[in-house]
Design a protein around this motif. Structure first.
Motif, PDB file in Angstrom:
ATOM      1  N   GLN A  18      16.837 105.840  26.066  1.00  0.00           N
ATOM      2  CA  GLN A  18      17.497 104.547  25.934  1.00  0.00           C
ATOM      3  C   GLN A  18      17.118 103.615  27.079  1.00  0.00           C
ATOM      4  O   GLN A  18      16.916 102.420  26.888  1.00  0.00           O
ATOM      5  N   ARG A  19      17.016 104.175  28.291  1.00  0.00           N
ATOM      6  CA  ARG A  19      16.642 103.339  29.436  1.00  0.00           C
ATOM      7  C   ARG A  19      15.209 102.841  29.313  1.00  0.00           C
ATOM      8  O   ARG A  19      14.899 101.706  29.664  1.00  0.00           O
ATOM      9  N   ILE A  25      12.204  96.403  26.266  1.00  0.00           N
ATOM     10  CA  ILE A  25      12.696  95.170  25.641  1.00  0.00           C
ATOM     11  C   ILE A  25      12.673  94.034  26.640  1.00  0.00           C
ATOM     12  O   ILE A  25      12.245  92.912  26.333  1.00  0.00           O
ATOM     13  N   GLY A  26      13.116  94.299  27.873  1.00  0.00           N
ATOM     14  CA  GLY A  26      13.096  93.252  28.888  1.00  0.00           C
ATOM     15  C   GLY A  26      11.687  92.757  29.171  1.00  0.00           C
ATOM     16  O   GLY A  26      11.442  91.554  29.280  1.00  0.00           O
ATOM     17  N   VAL A 113      18.213  95.991  35.173  1.00  0.00           N
ATOM     18  CA  VAL A 113      18.010  97.262  34.491  1.00  0.00           C
ATOM     19  C   VAL A 113      18.475  98.402  35.389  1.00  0.00           C
ATOM     20  O   VAL A 113      18.114  98.464  36.564  1.00  0.00           O
ATOM     21  N   GLY A 114      19.295  99.274  34.851  1.00  0.00           N
ATOM     22  CA  GLY A 114      19.796 100.412  35.613  1.00  0.00           C
ATOM     23  C   GLY A 114      21.302 100.517  35.517  1.00  0.00           C
ATOM     24  O   GLY A 114      22.000  99.547  35.235  1.00  0.00           O
ATOM     25  N   ARG A 115      21.822 101.709  35.789  1.00  0.00           N
ATOM     26  CA  ARG A 115      23.246 101.985  35.621  1.00  0.00           C
ATOM     27  C   ARG A 115      24.010 102.024  36.939  1.00  0.00           C
ATOM     28  O   ARG A 115      25.208 102.247  36.955  1.00  0.00           O
TER      29      ARG A 115
END
Length: 211
Positions: A18-19, A25-26, A113-115
């Motif tokens: 998913q990441r 996509i970005g 981007v990132g959690r």
């Protein structure tokens, strides 16, 4: 359910997969933004961004009045740390932003981007930034450019984290004893820099709002 369906579902539920998709996509959005200004492409890009962002022509009179540049964080870390005159730069793509903040020079939109900053900053979200950082940096969520170190989550030389520092007085001035770039998500470790590493950190911009 056949074997192909099982494999598809397993991949769709895989966090790493998913990441990767989110990052792709970005990158794809930015590639299309740089590729052209056809109306059909613009509609697709608007849909790929978020309802709060809309790609516009970015006429000079509208810049930082109704729209701001859309740039990748890696590019922002380089360009905005040098306080580049973004208002006159014809290479950016511009987006209208639905926000209660008054737009002003130095603002830009970028995807995060990132959690590590969840839940306040969800993975893949877009943020409104402002450069340079005004006033104290303490406790602010900032975009930081790292000279030698890297973000342990993404491996990039820029990161979005909460800035905290410990200072001591040295005669009539103050010096940093330690700079900590803290994640919100307890699953990730902070980036801790000592006083000797201070020169390796450039605070580029402050995160004003999650779009």
């Amino acid at each position: 359910m056949d074997q192909n369906e099982e494999i598809f579902i397993r991949y769709m539920n895989d966090e790493s997969f998913q990441r990767v998709v989110s990052t792709w996509i970005g990158s794809e959005v930015y590639r299309r933004l740089r590729a052209g200004d056809e109306h059909s492409d613009r509609v697709e890009l608007d849909e790929a961004l978020t309802p709060a962002l809309r790609v516009v022509d970015g006429q000079l009179k509208d810049r930082f009045v109704t729209c701001v540049p859309l740039v990748p964080l890696a590019v922002a870390a380089g360009a905005f740390s040098n306080l580049q005159d973004t208002a006159a730069d014809g290479n950016w793509k511009w987006v209208e932003v639905s926000t209660s903040h008054r737009l002003r020079p130095g603002m830009f939109v970028a995807q995060i981007v990132g959690r590590s900053m969840e839940p306040a900053v969800p993975d893949g979200t877009y943020g409104l930034f402002h450069a340079p950082v005004e006033g104290t940096r303490q406790g602010k969520t900032v975009l930081v450019q790292l000279r030698d170190a890297t973000d342990p989550e993404t491996g990039a030389r820029y990161t979005v984290k909460r800035y905290e520092s410990e200072k001591v007085q040295n005669d009539d001035s103050w010096r940093h004893m330690k700079i900590t770039l803290k994640p919100n998500n307890p699953e990730f470790e902070a980036i801790v820099l000592s006083s000797k590493d201070e020169g390796e950190v450039t605070v580029v911009a402050e995160l004003v709002e999650v779009i």
